[in-house]
Design a protein around this motif. Structure first.
Motif, PDB file in Angstrom:
ATOM      1  N   UNK A 201       0.851  -1.182   0.000  1.00 52.47           N
ATOM      2  CA  UNK A 201       0.000   0.000   0.000  1.00 52.47           C
ATOM      3  C   UNK A 201       0.891   1.237   0.000  1.00 52.47           C
ATOM      4  N   UNK A 202       0.590   2.171  -0.858  1.00 50.72           N
ATOM      5  CA  UNK A 202       1.382   3.398  -0.979  1.00 50.72           C
ATOM      6  C   UNK A 202       1.024   4.350   0.154  1.00 50.72           C
ATOM      7  N   UNK A 203       2.002   5.067   0.696  1.00 56.68           N
ATOM      8  CA  UNK A 203       1.700   5.992   1.802  1.00 56.68           C
ATOM      9  C   UNK A 203       0.753   7.106   1.377  1.00 56.68           C
ATOM     10  N   UNK A 204       0.045   7.640   2.341  1.00 61.75           N
ATOM     11  CA  UNK A 204      -0.764   8.818   2.104  1.00 61.75           C
ATOM     12  C   UNK A 204      -2.224   8.555   1.812  1.00 61.75           C
ATOM     13  N   UNK A 205      -2.645   7.277   1.778  1.00 59.37           N
ATOM     14  CA  UNK A 205      -4.045   6.948   1.529  1.00 59.37           C
ATOM     15  C   UNK A 205      -4.548   7.567   0.229  1.00 59.37           C
ATOM     16  N   UNK A 206      -3.699   7.542  -0.804  1.00 57.14           N
ATOM     17  CA  UNK A 206      -4.081   8.098  -2.095  1.00 57.14           C
ATOM     18  C   UNK A 206      -4.884   7.089  -2.906  1.00 57.14           C
ATOM     19  N   UNK A 207      -5.741   7.602  -3.772  1.00 61.01           N
ATOM     20  CA  UNK A 207      -6.350   6.788  -4.816  1.00 61.01           C
ATOM     21  C   UNK A 207      -6.143   7.508  -6.144  1.00 61.01           C
ATOM     22  N   UNK A 208      -6.421   6.798  -7.246  1.00 60.51           N
ATOM     23  CA  UNK A 208      -6.157   7.309  -8.600  1.00 60.51           C
ATOM     24  C   UNK A 208      -4.808   8.025  -8.649  1.00 60.51           C
ATOM     25  N   UNK A 209      -3.721   7.317  -8.344  1.00 60.04           N
ATOM     26  CA  UNK A 209      -2.423   7.978  -8.180  1.00 60.04           C
ATOM     27  C   UNK A 209      -1.765   8.355  -9.509  1.00 60.04           C
ATOM     28  N   UNK A 210      -1.001   9.439  -9.473  1.00 65.05           N
ATOM     29  CA  UNK A 210      -0.119   9.827 -10.568  1.00 65.05           C
ATOM     30  C   UNK A 210       1.312   9.730 -10.058  1.00 65.05           C
TER      31      UNK A 210
ATOM     32  N   UNK B 162     -10.253  15.336 -11.604  1.00 63.89           N
ATOM     33  CA  UNK B 162      -9.687  14.387 -10.644  1.00 63.89           C
ATOM     34  C   UNK B 162      -8.442  13.739 -11.230  1.00 63.89           C
ATOM     35  N   UNK B 163      -7.594  13.168 -10.402  1.00 62.42           N
ATOM     36  CA  UNK B 163      -6.342  12.575 -10.895  1.00 62.42           C
ATOM     37  C   UNK B 163      -6.541  11.499 -11.950  1.00 62.42           C
ATOM     38  N   UNK B 164      -7.646  10.757 -11.870  1.00 58.07           N
ATOM     39  CA  UNK B 164      -7.848   9.665 -12.819  1.00 58.07           C
ATOM     40  C   UNK B 164      -7.876  10.152 -14.264  1.00 58.07           C
ATOM     41  N   UNK B 165      -8.214  11.421 -14.477  1.00 55.04           N
ATOM     42  CA  UNK B 165      -8.294  11.951 -15.834  1.00 55.04           C
ATOM     43  C   UNK B 165      -7.185  12.950 -16.126  1.00 55.04           C
TER      44      UNK B 165
ATOM     45  N   UNK C 154      -6.399   2.248 -12.970  1.00 50.20           N
ATOM     46  CA  UNK C 154      -5.831   3.604 -12.912  1.00 50.20           C
ATOM     47  C   UNK C 154      -4.320   3.558 -12.680  1.00 50.20           C
ATOM     48  N   UNK C 155      -3.618   2.815 -13.519  1.00 48.11           N
ATOM     49  CA  UNK C 155      -2.181   2.622 -13.337  1.00 48.11           C
ATOM     50  C   UNK C 155      -1.399   3.833 -13.811  1.00 48.11           C
ATOM     51  N   UNK C 156      -0.302   4.106 -13.106  1.00 46.11           N
ATOM     52  CA  UNK C 156       0.636   5.164 -13.487  1.00 46.11           C
ATOM     53  C   UNK C 156       2.037   4.603 -13.332  1.00 46.11           C
ATOM     54  N   UNK C 157       2.828   4.625 -14.428  1.00 43.28           N
ATOM     55  CA  UNK C 157       4.093   3.895 -14.468  1.00 43.28           C
ATOM     56  C   UNK C 157       5.284   4.830 -14.580  1.00 43.28           C
ATOM     57  N   UNK C 158       6.397   4.433 -13.956  1.00 47.74           N
ATOM     58  CA  UNK C 158       7.695   5.078 -14.149  1.00 47.74           C
ATOM     59  C   UNK C 158       8.742   3.969 -14.276  1.00 47.74           C
ATOM     60  N   UNK C 159       9.880   4.309 -14.835  1.00 49.34           N
ATOM     61  CA  UNK C 159      11.026   3.403 -14.888  1.00 49.34           C
ATOM     62  C   UNK C 159      12.110   3.942 -13.980  1.00 49.34           C
ATOM     63  N   UNK C 160      12.567   3.108 -13.039  1.00 53.75           N
ATOM     64  CA  UNK C 160      13.621   3.481 -12.108  1.00 53.75           C
ATOM     65  C   UNK C 160      14.963   2.963 -12.617  1.00 53.75           C
ATOM     66  N   UNK C 161      15.986   3.774 -12.602  1.00 53.77           N
ATOM     67  CA  UNK C 161      17.307   3.292 -13.018  1.00 53.77           C
ATOM     68  C   UNK C 161      17.918   2.344 -11.982  1.00 53.77           C
TER      69      UNK C 161
ATOM     70  N   UNK D 208      -1.112   2.026  -8.638  1.00 50.37           N
ATOM     71  CA  UNK D 208      -2.447   1.771  -9.185  1.00 50.37           C
ATOM     72  C   UNK D 208      -3.448   1.577  -8.054  1.00 50.37           C
ATOM     73  N   UNK D 209      -4.707   1.744  -8.402  1.00 49.19           N
ATOM     74  CA  UNK D 209      -5.774   1.456  -7.457  1.00 49.19           C
ATOM     75  C   UNK D 209      -5.953  -0.048  -7.323  1.00 49.19           C
ATOM     76  N   UNK D 210      -6.568  -0.444  -6.209  1.00 50.59           N
ATOM     77  CA  UNK D 210      -6.853  -1.851  -5.988  1.00 50.59           C
ATOM     78  C   UNK D 210      -8.156  -2.252  -6.653  1.00 50.59           C
TER      79      UNK D 210
END
Length: 688
Positions: free
Chosen positions: A279-288, A354-357, A620-627, A649-651
């Motif tokens: 679970x990501x900190x901050x109780x976020x949903x529809x994350x970017x 909203x973040x989802x859009x 509502x997935x949001x992706x990054x690539x980490x080196x 992403x949301x659950x």
């Protein structure tokens, strides 16, 4: 008031540094379609179980095999030769002789052969079928023994009793309810118990074997095996059982999996530390997910950390509909550990989207971390704020800007990506004349954004803008873009735009921003597969993009290629499945940017040059690539060996399904309404 960042505690993996935990891995189970094996080897295959079904001469003749002889057909469930063709045991030998190349590991590949539909060769050796079966295995033994492969006999019969001295030095599996109890402890050579060197237990028997500290197999040079859990709770429970024994087994504790290796890594991460699923900190949903490092620094922020900002809805905060979480990724850790440095409201409550859009981007103000944060709605109304380079806290919104020009009128779909210091690229869907419009912008703290070059009208055959449902874009700047395969030579920025259609199909388009401000793009979109929406990330592969540009596309609402039923059924080969969009299924498509050049069919796990599969369930997935957050041991030029994905992403609860199509599911006891982070290694470290 910004929180302390400890509301949810540290976001980390369980015992990531424990040697026992690091021994947890996977064995591919019933991956019998050899068209997938090139990509499977790239994903890190070092241990496989295949199925050898004994078929008579007439059945083999239906496969077009010569000589009117019996054969071994590769499928878990009983093959139906009149319906389709199957790979054979000889196909496997030919494949391994021509495809597999050793990388940084000197250990040979382990292949377990699960013999099925076998006659009773010991009690009735004069039976014609028994004689034919023995001759077929003899022939295979002669061919297979020439390869640098450790062959393991599985299924029936086992090389004991009348077969105790046949086909040595092949070893065999031990299953508690199939082999003599004494063989759990004893290596009696006369009885053939010394051949039984691979503990291979179903879930029912694993607790008993663990309580006995694995018997003689603790000294075996082969991995301990358990089959075939596919849900997260069971995988984590069994992995925890292995760790709790306190008994190290360096060859590994492997799960025979019917799911994708990425999905296994994600589901096992809470114990193994070889990935992330929390679970990501901050109780976020529809994350970017918004990376804050610059292309020039390749992610190397001060203090040896990877800074990243996540923005999303925060229903628990009534004073504002938007919240943020600033996070750090230590690059000195062998496993990902996400640390929250601050959470709290950010957006003013009168923002009507909203973040989802939305899409968000951080623009570099220094060589280390971004100083400007731009968050835009689908209609390209954007809020311009700041990011404190020391605390990573977002600064108040300083301006409301509109990213539109006469050439790029107010869109109904828009996405943005950083393309270098003070530079971004916008993908716009707005005009009937253009499938997609690409517009570069220059953004500075003290001026309004202004076009950095003319808008590029991209017309793609068969793709009308009115039929597009989502758009995503990602970029890499100098110096990587200038020389990366798949980019125009000398480009100041280069990247990928992805779209989805009303038919739930997704496509990717490569583009390059030239030094004169002109944007050029492919004239054909590469098909990615079934999806409801996409999120794309691009990153330099290796220092300054030494190995080109790596990309990751997350397909939101995609298709589970690998499940127990899909791996085992006889009527449809894995690579011949017809995928459909399934809400809640999260897939990945990754590779180097130039790998899209020849992509003519929708991406699948059966394509060389790409890695494709399911990694989680969600929305509502949001992706990054980490080196290189995992410090993979892969010393290769594979662009995916230098980056690893992080997806917020949301659950979703339950197992995603459409009709009879069903995916395996993650744990359901996570904090309700909170976003989840998933990370894994896309390519393995043992083979290249």
């Amino acid at each position: 008031q910004i929180g302390t960042g400890n509301e949810d505690g540290l976001l980390h993996t369980h015992n990531p540094a424990t040697p026992l935990a690091r021994e947890i891995s996977w064995q591919s189970h019933s991956y019998n379609d050899l068209r997938e094996w090139p990509a499977l080897l790239r994903k890190g295959l070092v241990d496989a179980k295949v199925d050898f079904n004994f078929a008579n001469a007439s059945q083999c003749a239906l496969q077009g095999l010569p000589d009117d002889k019996p054969c071994f057909l590769m499928n878990h469930d009983t093959p139906e030769p009149s319906i389709r063709a199957y790979n054979t045991s000889d196909d496997l030998v030919r494949f391994l002789a021509t495809h597999r190349q050793p990388g940084t590991s000197s250990a040979p590949l382990v292949v377990a052969m699960c013999f099925k539909n076998s006659p009773d060769v010991c009690s009735d050796p004069k039976n014609p079928d028994a004689a034919a079966w023995l001759a077929l295995v003899d022939d295979y033994f002669a061919k297979a023994s020439k390869l640098d492969v450790l062959w393991v006999m599985d299924g029936s019969p086992s090389p004991i009793d009348c077969l105790a001295d046949r086909w040595r030095p092949w070893t065999a599996t031990y299953v508690s309810d199939r082999q003599p109890d004494a063989a759990f402890w004893d290596n009696n050579v006369t009885l053939g118990y010394d051949r039984l060197q691979v503990l291979d237990e179903p879930l029912l028997w694993i607790p008993s074997a663990a309580s006995k500290k694995w018997g003689k197999f603790v000294n075996s040079s082969y991995s301990l095996l358990v089959w075939e859990p596919s849900d997260e709770d069971t995988i984590a429970q069994v992995a925890g059982l292995y760790v709790s024994t306190g008994v190290r087994h360096p060859p590994g504790f492997r799960f025979a999996i019917n799911i994708d290796p990425a999905q296994f890594q994600v589901f096992a991460a809470s114990v193994s530390g070889r990935g992330l699923h929390q679970v990501w900190p901050g109780n976020l949903t529809t994350p970017l997910a918004v990376p804050l490092w610059t292309q020039a620094s390749s992610g190397a922020a001060s203090g040896g950390s990877w800074p990243m900002l996540s923005i999303g809805s925060c229903p628990s905060v009534t004073s504002a509909p938007w919240c943020f979480t600033a996070s750090l990724q230590p690059n000195t850790s062998a496993s990902p550990q996400m640390l929250s440095t601050g959470t709290g409201p950010w957006m003013p409550p009168n923002v009507g989207w909203v973040p989802a859009s939305a899409t968000a981007v951080a623009l570099s103000a220094t060589d280390v971390v971004a100083g400007l944060l731009l968050v835009c709605s689908p209609s390209a109304t954007c809020l311009l704020g700041g990011v404190d380079p020391h605390t990573l806290a977002p600064q108040p919104v300083s301006a409301v800007v509109q990213l539109s020009t006469a050439a790029t009128p107010k869109p109904f779909l828009s996405a943005i990506s950083a393309a270098g210091p003070g530079m971004l690229m916008q993908a716009v869907v707005s005009s009937a004349a253009c499938t997609l419009t690409l517009q570069p912008w220059t953004v500075h703290a003290d001026t309004s954004p202004h076009p950095a070059g003319p808008a590029a009208c991209i017309q793609l055959p068969g793709l009308h803008p009115q039929n597009l449902t989502s758009v995503s874009i990602a970029a890499a700047g100098m110096p990587a873009a200038a020389a990366a395969p798949g980019c125009v030579g000398g480009a100041s920025a280069c990247g990928l735009a992805t779209i989805t259609t009303t038919l739930n199909q997704s496509f990717a388009l490569r583009w390059s921003l030239l030094s004169n401000g002109t944007t050029v793009a492919d004239t054909r979109a590469a098909p990615l597969g079934s999806a409801l929406s996409t999120s794309v990330a691009v990153a330099p592969a290796g220092p300054d993009g030494k190995h080109g540009l790596a990309f990751l596309v997350v397909l939101d609402g995609s298709y589970c290629w690998h499940t127990e039923s899909h791996n085992k059924r006889p009527e449809v080969a894995m690579c011949d499945q017809q995928p459909v969009a399934v809400p809640g299924v999260l897939n990945y498509v990754a590779g180097s940017l130039d790998a899209l050049e020849s992509l003519q069919q929708p991406a699948s796990p059966c394509m060389e040059g790409l890695v494709v599969g399911t990694f989680d369930t969600g929305a509502n997935a949001s992706a990054v690539l980490l080196p290189q957050p995992f410090k993979s041991a892969a010393a290769s030029a594979d662009p995916l060996a230098t980056v690893s994905p992080l997806v917020l992403h949301d659950q979703v609860h339950g197992s995603p399904s459409v009709g009879s199509l069903q995916c395996d599911f993650p744990a359901l006891d996570r904090a309700p309404g909170s976003a989840v982070a998933a990370a894994w290694e896309m390519v393995g470290s043992a083979w290249v």
